[in-house]
Design a protein around this motif. Structure first.
Motif, PDB file in Angstrom:
ATOM      1  N   MET A 122       0.836  -1.206   0.000  1.00 20.52           N
ATOM      2  CA  MET A 122       0.000   0.000   0.000  1.00 20.52           C
ATOM      3  C   MET A 122       0.869   1.254   0.000  1.00 20.52           C
ATOM      4  O   MET A 122       0.608   2.210  -0.735  1.00 20.52           O
ATOM      5  CB  MET A 122      -0.931  -0.007   1.218  1.00 20.52           C
ATOM      6  CG  MET A 122      -2.019  -1.061   1.183  1.00 20.52           C
ATOM      7  SD  MET A 122      -3.077  -0.956   2.663  1.00 20.52           S
ATOM      8  CE  MET A 122      -4.223  -2.307   2.361  1.00 20.52           C
ATOM      9  N   VAL A 123       1.893   1.244   0.825  1.00 23.81           N
ATOM     10  CA  VAL A 123       2.812   2.390   0.873  1.00 23.81           C
ATOM     11  C   VAL A 123       3.485   2.573  -0.484  1.00 23.81           C
ATOM     12  O   VAL A 123       3.627   3.689  -0.995  1.00 23.81           O
ATOM     13  CB  VAL A 123       3.855   2.203   1.991  1.00 23.81           C
ATOM     14  CG1 VAL A 123       4.946   3.272   1.892  1.00 23.81           C
ATOM     15  CG2 VAL A 123       3.185   2.261   3.360  1.00 23.81           C
ATOM     16  N   GLN A 127      -1.355   4.483  -1.673  1.00 25.95           N
ATOM     17  CA  GLN A 127      -2.773   4.490  -1.315  1.00 25.95           C
ATOM     18  C   GLN A 127      -3.175   3.139  -0.737  1.00 25.95           C
ATOM     19  O   GLN A 127      -2.505   2.134  -0.969  1.00 25.95           O
ATOM     20  CB  GLN A 127      -3.639   4.812  -2.527  1.00 25.95           C
ATOM     21  CG  GLN A 127      -3.504   3.817  -3.663  1.00 25.95           C
ATOM     22  CD  GLN A 127      -4.318   4.215  -4.870  1.00 25.95           C
ATOM     23  OE1 GLN A 127      -5.062   5.187  -4.844  1.00 25.95           O
ATOM     24  NE2 GLN A 127      -4.168   3.473  -5.958  1.00 25.95           N
ATOM     25  N   GLY A 128      -4.285   3.154   0.002  1.00 24.69           N
ATOM     26  CA  GLY A 128      -4.795   1.934   0.611  1.00 24.69           C
ATOM     27  C   GLY A 128      -5.596   2.279   1.848  1.00 24.69           C
ATOM     28  O   GLY A 128      -5.585   3.427   2.325  1.00 24.69           O
ATOM     29  N   LEU A 166       1.272   5.534   8.880  1.00 20.91           N
ATOM     30  CA  LEU A 166       0.930   5.284   7.490  1.00 20.91           C
ATOM     31  C   LEU A 166       0.186   6.427   6.809  1.00 20.91           C
ATOM     32  O   LEU A 166       0.240   6.544   5.573  1.00 20.91           O
ATOM     33  CB  LEU A 166       0.082   4.004   7.398  1.00 20.91           C
ATOM     34  CG  LEU A 166       0.789   2.707   7.802  1.00 20.91           C
ATOM     35  CD1 LEU A 166      -0.187   1.546   7.797  1.00 20.91           C
ATOM     36  CD2 LEU A 166       1.954   2.419   6.871  1.00 20.91           C
ATOM     37  N   GLY A 167      -0.513   7.240   7.586  1.00 18.32           N
ATOM     38  CA  GLY A 167      -1.282   8.330   6.987  1.00 18.32           C
ATOM     39  C   GLY A 167      -0.466   9.222   6.064  1.00 18.32           C
ATOM     40  O   GLY A 167      -0.849   9.460   4.905  1.00 18.32           O
ATOM     41  N   PRO A 216     -12.187  10.905   0.886  1.00 21.17           N
ATOM     42  CA  PRO A 216     -11.082  11.590   0.211  1.00 21.17           C
ATOM     43  C   PRO A 216      -9.972  11.882   1.211  1.00 21.17           C
ATOM     44  O   PRO A 216     -10.227  12.113   2.395  1.00 21.17           O
ATOM     45  CB  PRO A 216     -11.728  12.878  -0.299  1.00 21.17           C
ATOM     46  CG  PRO A 216     -12.880  13.106   0.621  1.00 21.17           C
ATOM     47  CD  PRO A 216     -13.391  11.745   0.977  1.00 21.17           C
ATOM     48  N   ARG A 217      -8.736  11.880   0.760  1.00 19.93           N
ATOM     49  CA  ARG A 217      -7.624  12.035   1.685  1.00 19.93           C
ATOM     50  C   ARG A 217      -7.546  13.423   2.302  1.00 19.93           C
ATOM     51  O   ARG A 217      -6.806  13.628   3.263  1.00 19.93           O
ATOM     52  CB  ARG A 217      -6.305  11.662   1.018  1.00 19.93           C
ATOM     53  CG  ARG A 217      -5.905  12.479  -0.179  1.00 19.93           C
ATOM     54  CD  ARG A 217      -4.538  12.030  -0.688  1.00 19.93           C
ATOM     55  NE  ARG A 217      -4.557  10.627  -1.084  1.00 19.93           N
ATOM     56  CZ  ARG A 217      -3.457   9.882  -1.214  1.00 19.93           C
ATOM     57  NH1 ARG A 217      -2.266  10.399  -1.000  1.00 19.93           N
ATOM     58  NH2 ARG A 217      -3.548   8.618  -1.578  1.00 19.93           N
ATOM     59  N   SER A 218      -8.331  14.362   1.801  1.00 23.87           N
ATOM     60  CA  SER A 218      -8.377  15.678   2.436  1.00 23.87           C
ATOM     61  C   SER A 218      -9.250  15.687   3.689  1.00 23.87           C
ATOM     62  O   SER A 218      -9.264  16.671   4.437  1.00 23.87           O
ATOM     63  CB  SER A 218      -8.911  16.729   1.451  1.00 23.87           C
ATOM     64  OG  SER A 218     -10.272  16.467   1.127  1.00 23.87           O
ATOM     65  N   ALA A 219      -9.960  14.576   3.939  1.00 20.11           N
ATOM     66  CA  ALA A 219     -10.874  14.531   5.095  1.00 20.11           C
ATOM     67  C   ALA A 219     -10.982  13.112   5.630  1.00 20.11           C
ATOM     68  O   ALA A 219     -12.058  12.509   5.653  1.00 20.11           O
ATOM     69  CB  ALA A 219     -12.252  15.066   4.708  1.00 20.11           C
TER      70      ALA A 219
END
Length: 233
Positions: A122-123, A127-128, A166-167, A216-219
């Motif tokens: 994933m890294v 994404q994942g 991981l974030g 979404p990765r913004s939230a």
């Protein structure tokens, strides 16, 4: 492009099955992990995009063997949902210490074994999603939950440590606190006087897991709590 792959542990007749159906409906191929081969086989016949992998997640060698097969047959997982759970009741004086250890192996070590297998790919992909189904025992230690709550609290803290690691690398880790009695047959029998609104449905849990996995990765959320509207909290 090949359909994404989701590994789901603890595929039982309630939440696990609902998760399989929801993520399959969303376009994932599903790797189902559980100890009960018959149950997995029956569900695989109903959900064409799901494959069965018999595995006790408390045993690292079984996790490694199952994940070797998953990666060979389906490809690197894009999502992991750790839904396997070990439970039991009793005060700290009443419980068999072996039960506490067993629950820790399933709830916490199982998460560690699975996450360590899926996270590197994933890294690498940037994404994942790794989602853990938890409950209010992860946040408090009631007297009769001495053999269970410590393992869920450890599980939640492990998930948080993973999320902070991981974030920033593009992998979303989230913990879903289920503050409710799940609507499964044994619970209906135990709480037979309770109205329908007392229970949380497995399908609703699966819908929330899907929502969290699709954020979404913004939230991004980490700690997500869900409960029936009438639940006292």
């Amino acid at each position: 492009m090949a359909e994404p792959v989701c590994v789901i542990s603890g595929v039982g007749p309630g939440t696990g099955t609902a998760l399989v159906r929801r993520f399959a409906a969303g376009g994932y191929r599903i790797a189902m992990l559980a100890r009960n081969a018959g149950r997995l086989s029956d569900l695989a016949k109903q959900v064409p995009s799901a494959k069965a992998y018999v595995c006790d997640v408390a045993d690292q060698s079984q996790v490694d063997a199952a994940m070797d097969l998953v990666e060979r047959e389906m490809g690197a997982p894009n999502a992991l949902i750790h839904n396997a759970v070990g439970g039991g009741w009793g005060t700290f004086m009443e419980i068999d210490p072996a039960m506490l250890n067993r629950n820790f192996q399933v709830n916490t070590m199982g998460l560690l074994y699975l996450a360590r297998r899926v996270a590197p790919a994933m890294v690498g992909a940037g994404q994942g999603a790794i989602i853990v189904t938890g409950n209010t025992s992860a946040q408090r230690g009631r007297a009769n939950f001495a053999g269970f709550a410590p393992t869920k609290a450890a599980q939640r803290i492990l998930a948080e440590a993973m999320a902070r690691d991981l974030g920033p690398k593009g992998v979303h880790v989230a913990y879903i606190v289920i503050d409710a009695v799940i609507d499964v047959p044994w619970a209906r029998e135990r709480f037979k006087q309770k109205p329908d609104d007392f229970f949380i449905t497995p399908a609703a849990i699966a819908d929330e897991a899907w929502h969290v996995a699709s954020q979404p990765r913004s939230a991004w959320s980490f700690n997500v709590e869900i409960r029936p509207y009438a639940e006292t909290w």
